[in-house]
Design an enzyme around this catalytic site. Sequence first.
Site, PDB file in Angstrom:
ATOM      1  CD  GLU A  93      45.836  37.801  38.083  1.00 38.17           C
ATOM      2  OE1 GLU A  93      45.071  38.302  37.230  1.00 38.17           O
ATOM      3  OE2 GLU A  93      46.952  37.346  37.797  1.00 38.17           O
TER       4      GLU A  93
ATOM      5  CB  CYS B 162      38.191  39.210  37.547  1.00 37.61           C
ATOM      6  SG  CYS B 162      38.756  37.517  37.785  1.00 37.61           S
TER       7      CYS B 162
END
Length: 481
Positions: free
Chosen positions: A246, A280
């Site tokens: 990720e 994020c």
Amino acid sequence: MTKLNLIAGDWVAGDQDIENVNPSDLADSIGRFTQATGPQLEKTLEAARAAQATWASYLPERKQAVLMNIGNELMARAEELGTLLSREEGKPLAEGKGEVYRAGQFFTYYAAECLRQIGENADSVRAGVEIDVRREPVGVVVVISPWNFPTATASWKIAPALCYGNAVVWKPANVTPASAVALTEIIAKQDIPKGLFSLVMGSGRTVGQKLVESPVVDAISFTGSVPVGKSIAASAIQNLTKVQMEMGSKNALAVMEDADLDLAVTLALGGAFGGSGQKCTASSRLIVHDAIHDAFVDQLIAGAKAMKVGHALEDGTQMGPVVSDDQLQENLAYVELGRSEGAELACGGSRLERPHKGYYMSPGVFLNTTNNMRINREEMFAPLTSVIRVGSYDEALVTVNDTNFGLTSGIVTHDLARATHFRRNARTGVVTVNLPTAGTDYHVPFGGRGDSSYGPREQGKAAAEFYTTVKTAYISAGVPS
């Protein structure tokens, strides 16, 4: 007293240590933390390999009890450990406590999954042959986790890794080692084989690189930047090591002309400035319909100016400091970049002085931006957001999708048809309607497209795709006598 690494089941010192300082108050030293050495990594990987075979043989209820104990202790100690997390990372106390509690829920969710591992069976195309399909542990898993959610992100990797029978070697971010040691202490005292779980604090260039290059490692789960993720993938492929990554994002919140204005502003403020923008899922692009643009911008700027920026542990703090001086300087450089590109800095974006010396920055809003500006192409990881004016829903959707990333996106609208179309056509792994650009529910998949993610999804049952490998068995039992 220097905090130690957990190497092959023993707490040991490395050859050097680093100091951890509170970003809300640079005079507050949280402690010193040892750094792992190369030989220690080799030792702990060997121990992990042996311990994993033992752990995999544990019956499901025994594994379930371990994960349940970890989760329950995290939730019970959420205030204590959340305070520690906020003290070393800088997020407001409410966010720190909430993160630790959610981390506990990841463990209790996967505790239940320990009892829910059901395979498949089928008849072969050949007569008298039956087929059994089951999932088995992948083996030794390296977890490399970030500093912005030091307990939660690590937990949503560690919990499924243990649930599915793997050994874990964890390298946390060096900026937030205290939270890593606290979680490790909880895990280490459980009923697990010695060496099954290891903590190896150290820099990415040394400890991290040695781990990703090791042929002993079967899988690597990483959360961090795109360049580091690509470097890990390049190293891992040499050993055909399984990877799950990720990485970056440039999330967009589209605000349509029929949106509830107050809701849209609330979502934008929380999405852009929660966690000081260091997440994020941050709403770093606000794509706003022309008909509502001016009213939205007026309220957004007023809201940003009214936010209380202060010490993470003080009552009323809505936004804490950024995590480090390096991060602060990078953020300020993006402010100057935006100005040089022609964007108008309507408010914030400057260093703040507070009673305690720390890395404080005011939340900043850029106006009159275009989607081809670097501030709208690159992940800033800062309390900065940009408003992009559009003339229609179609233009908004094109702008949302015009990015190298693809983690989360959201739309604010009352139009059901438009919301449905957006859900189907936004090219992101997570889509929200009238909600923040986020995705933290532990029982459903999380991940993105493009430069945001690579490999199987995290969380929920999707995690089994990464932490297990499939075995198909063909059985011919013969004819009964």
